[in-house]
Design a protein around this motif. Structure first.
Motif, mmCIF file in Angstrom:
data_model
loop_
_atom_site.group_PDB
_atom_site.id
_atom_site.type_symbol
_atom_site.label_atom_id
_atom_site.label_comp_id
_atom_site.label_asym_id
_atom_site.label_seq_id
_atom_site.Cartn_x
_atom_site.Cartn_y
_atom_site.Cartn_z
ATOM 1 N N SER A 1 -2.529 8.151 0.115
ATOM 2 C CA SER A 1 -3.250 8.204 1.386
ATOM 3 C C SER A 1 -4.654 7.619 1.298
ATOM 4 O O SER A 1 -5.251 7.277 2.331
ATOM 5 N N THR A 2 -5.173 7.463 0.089
ATOM 6 C CA THR A 2 -6.513 6.883 -0.045
ATOM 7 C C THR A 2 -6.532 5.404 0.318
ATOM 8 O O THR A 2 -7.602 4.820 0.464
ATOM 9 N N ARG A 3 -5.344 4.794 0.482
ATOM 10 C CA ARG A 3 -5.275 3.369 0.802
ATOM 11 C C ARG A 3 -5.089 3.132 2.303
ATOM 12 O O ARG A 3 -4.794 2.012 2.722
ATOM 13 N N GLU A 4 -5.281 4.182 3.116
ATOM 14 C CA GLU A 4 -5.036 4.016 4.548
ATOM 15 C C GLU A 4 -5.959 2.987 5.181
ATOM 16 O O GLU A 4 -5.510 2.159 5.999
ATOM 17 N N GLU A 5 -7.245 3.016 4.859
ATOM 18 C CA GLU A 5 -8.162 2.054 5.458
ATOM 19 C C GLU A 5 -7.796 0.618 5.075
ATOM 20 O O GLU A 5 -7.873 -0.304 5.889
ATOM 21 N N GLU A 6 -7.402 0.441 3.828
ATOM 22 C CA GLU A 6 -6.945 -0.873 3.364
ATOM 23 C C GLU A 6 -5.721 -1.320 4.150
ATOM 24 O O GLU A 6 -5.607 -2.480 4.580
ATOM 25 N N ARG B 1 -4.443 -4.894 11.127
ATOM 26 C CA ARG B 1 -5.237 -5.491 12.214
ATOM 27 C C ARG B 1 -5.199 -7.015 12.141
ATOM 28 O O ARG B 1 -5.307 -7.693 13.168
ATOM 29 N N GLU C 1 0.824 -1.214 0.000
ATOM 30 C CA GLU C 1 0.000 0.000 0.000
ATOM 31 C C GLU C 1 0.862 1.270 0.000
ATOM 32 O O GLU C 1 0.410 2.325 -0.467
ATOM 33 N N ARG D 1 -4.788 -0.245 7.191
ATOM 34 C CA ARG D 1 -5.136 -0.512 8.594
ATOM 35 C C ARG D 1 -5.846 -1.860 8.754
ATOM 36 O O ARG D 1 -5.593 -2.598 9.707
ATOM 37 N N ALA D 2 -6.696 -2.184 7.802
ATOM 38 C CA ALA D 2 -7.407 -3.465 7.883
ATOM 39 C C ALA D 2 -6.425 -4.627 7.822
ATOM 40 O O ALA D 2 -6.565 -5.624 8.563
#
Length: 504
Positions: free
Chosen positions: A452-457, A463, A426, A459-460
Motif C-alpha cells: 500500500s505504500t506504493r499507492e501514490e506511485e 493519471r 506496483e 496513482r501518478a
C-alpha cells in the motif's frame, strides 16, 4: 499434430488411441501405460455397473487427483452412466446441493470426507462407496457403444453468481473438445502435461482427455504451494502447464531453476485474461515455451485461442475460434456486428452443451437458436460477454455486460482498468468494480493485493495512462484476495464485501 476428425466417438474409447506400452499417466505411485489405462477403465466400469446405477444414472465423485479420480471420467460413461465430478475443495453444504440437484445415485469418495457429512447431506437413494471398495479386481467392460448424443457428464459451475448449476455434456462434446484442443496445442506423444486444475473444471478434465487423445502422458498434481509445481515439473519432466491467471501470478513469484523452466514447451491459459505484464513475465521466465491465451465458458467448453506467434503483438486478444467452434459477434438486434464494433459473443457448433440439468428456465436464457447468419444450425450459447472483432479477425474481450461500470454516462470495462493497474508492477493482483456514487452513478473502486505504500506511485502513473473518467476513486488494499473453487479470483465475494462496506 493430430488430425481433425469431426466424427465423435464414445469418450471412453480414448485410451485406445495411445500406444499400449506408452505412458498415459504418471504420479508419485508410478506410471500407468495405455494398456493399463484401458484395462483399469474397463474394470472400474464393471464395478460401477454392478453397484446399481442403470443407464443414465448419475455417479458423483468427491476426490482429490487420485488414480480413481482420473479414471472415472472414462469409466462412468463406459458403464453408460453420467459422471458428476465435485471439486474436492467444496464443503459439505455445497456437496449436498450438487448431490441433491443431480439426483446422484452413487457417491465415490474417501472416509475422511464421509466423516464431514451430516445427516441429510446425502439424499435418499444415494449410496456412498470409497475408492478402496472400487479397487477390487474382476471382469472388465469393453468400450461402450454409446451414441455420441448420450449424456456423459454434468459439470457444475463454481457458483460465483448463485447456486452452482449443472452443465450437461454429451460424449460428442467431450470427444470433439479433446480432439480440438490436442490439435491446436499440437500435443504429441512425447508431451507430459501437468494437471493442476481441478478435474471438476471443464479445462481441468480436458487436460486428461486431450492428453489421451494425442497419446501423451498426463501428470496429475494437487499442490499446496508454487514450489510444489516447480518440483513436479522437474521430477516428471513436464512439457506443458495449464493455468488460470492467479496461478501464473504465484508461479512468477516462485524461484525457478533455469534448466527446469527451460524444459517447459507450452503454457496454456484460461479462466481469465492475461495482462500484458503477465505475458511479458511468462515469456521471460519460460523463454522456450509457446504461450496460448484462450477464452471459454463451461456451456461450450472452449471458444477461442490466440496463436502463440501473435501474443507479443496482441497480448490483449483472445484470438480466433478453435476447431469445431463457430464464434459470432452479435448486435442487440441479432444482426452481425461490424469490424471493431462491440457485440455479444455467441458460440455455435458441436461443442455447445445440452443445457442446464433440470433447469429449463436458465437453459432458455443462455441456450438459444443461433443467429440467422450463422453457418451452424441449432442451439448456440449466448455468452453475455461483450467482445470486439478487429479488422484482422482477432477478438478482444471487453467485459460481461452485467459487470460493466456505468460512470457519468461512460461504459467502462473492468478488464481495461485492471490491465492498466497491473501494467506498472506496483500491485500483484487487481479486481475493478463499480460502486454507487451520488454524482457519477457509479465510481471505480479497485481491490488490489500488494504494497500500500506504493499507492501514490500507482496513482501518478494512472493519471498519465488513463482518461479522467476511468481514474479509480479508491484502492482497497488486501494482503490476499479470495478465490473460487476453480482458482479464479472470487469476484462475487469481493463485490459483496464492497457492497457491505459501502452500506456501512
Amino acid at each position: 499434430m493430430i488430425p481433425l476428425d469431426p466424427v465423435p466417438h464414445p469418450i471412453d474409447a480414448l485410451p485406445l488411441r495411445g500406444s499400449p506400452d506408452a505412458a498415459a499417466l504418471e504420479d508419485r505411485t508410478g506410471t500407468l501405460s495405455y494398456a493399463e489405462l484401458e484395462a483399469g477403465v474397463g474394470r472400474l466400469a464393471h464395478v460401477l455397473a454392478a453397484l446399481g446405477p442403470g443407464l443414465g444414472g448419475r455417479v458423483a465423485s468427491w476426490l482429490p487427483k487420485t488414480r480413481t479420480a482420473c479414471l472415472l471420467p472414462l469409466a462412468v460413461p463406459r458403464a453408460r452412466q453420467v459422471h458428476v465430478p465435485i471439486n474436492p475443495i467444496l464443503k459439505r453444504a455445497q456437496v449436498a446441493h450438487i448431490l441433491a440437484d443431480s439426483g446422484a445415485e452413487l457417491l465415490v469418495t474417501q472416509p475422511a470426507r464421509i466423516a464431514t457429512l451430516e445427516p441429510g447431506d446425502v439424499p435418499p437413494g444415494c449410496r456412498i462407496v470409497t475408492e478402496e471398495e472400487l479397487a477390487e479386481a474382476g471382469d472388465a467392460l469393453p468400450p461402450s457403444a454409446a451414441d455420441s448424443t448420450d449424456l456423459a457428464a454434468i459439470l457444475y459451475t463454481s457458483g460465483s453468481t448463485g447456486r452452482p448449476k449443472g452443465v450437461m455434456l454429451s460424449h460428442a462434446n467431450l470427444w470433439l473438445g479433446a480432439i480440438s484442443v490436442a490439435h491446436y496445442l499440437k500435443v504429441t506423444p512425447d508431451d507430459r502435461q501437468l494437471a493442476v486444475l481441478p478435474l471438476s473444471f471443464d479445462y481441468g478434465q480436458n487436460q486428461l482427455l486431450n492428453s489421451w487423445a494425442a497419446g501423451a502422458c498426463v501428470v496429475p498434481l494437487d499442490y499446496l504451494t508454487p514450489r510444489d509445481v516447480v518440483k513436479a515439473v522437474e521430477r516428471h519432466r513436464v512439457t506443458t502447464i495449464a493455468g488460470v491467471p492467479p496461478l501464473w501470478v504465484q508461479l512468477l513469484e516462485a524461484e525457478w531453476p533455469e534448466e527446469t523452466a527451460g524444459r517447459v514447451r507450452r503454457l496454456t491459459n484460461t479462466g481469465g485474461a492475461l495482462t500484458p505484464r503477465m505475458v511479458r513475465g511468462l515469456r521471460g521466465r519460460f523463454a522456450q515455451a509457446d504461450l496460448y491465451a484462450m477464452y471459454g465458458l463451461t456451456e461450450a467448453f472452449r471458444s477461442t485461442y490466440l496463436d502463440p506467434s501473435l501474443i507479443d503483438a496482441h497480448p490483449d486478444s483472445i484470438g480466433r475460434a478453435i476447431p469445431f467452434a463457430e464464434i459470432l459477434v452479435v448486435r442487440p438486434d441479432g444482426s452481425r456486428a461490424g469490424p471493431d464494433e462491440p457485440g455479444e459473443l455467441v458460440h455455435a457448433g458441436p461443442l455447445v452443451a445440452q443445457g442446464y440439468w433440470r433447469d429449463a428456465e436458465r437453459t432458455a436464457q443462455r441456450f438459444r437458436p443461433a443467429p440467422g447468419f450463422a453457418e451452424s444450425h441449432g442451439m448456440a450459447v449466448w455468452s453475455g460477454d461483450t467482445v470486439v472483432e478487429g479488422s484482422d479477425g482477432l477478438l478482444r474481450f471487453v467485459g460481461r455486460d452485467d459487470e460493466m461500470i456505468k460512470s457519468a454516462g461512460n461504459r467502462i470495462s473492468p478488464t481495461e482498468i485492471e490491465d492498466a493497474v497491473l501494467a506498472g508492477g506496483e500491485v500483484a493482483e487487481a479486481a475493478a468494480f463499480g460502486v454507487p456514487d451520488d454524482r457519477l452513478g457509479q465510481a471505480v473502486v479497485v481491490v488490489v493485493r500488494g504494497d500500500s505504500t506504493r499507492e501514490e506511485e500507482l496513482r501518478a502513473r494512472l493519471r498519465r495512462d488513463l482518461p479522467s473518467f476511468q481514474q479509480p476513486r479508491e484502492f482497497v488494499w488486501r494482503a490476499d484476495l479470495p478465490r473460487n473453487p476453480n482458482g479464479k479470483l472470487d469476484r462475487a465475494m469481493l463485490k459483496a464485501t464492497l457492497g457491505e462496506r459501502e452500506r456501512a
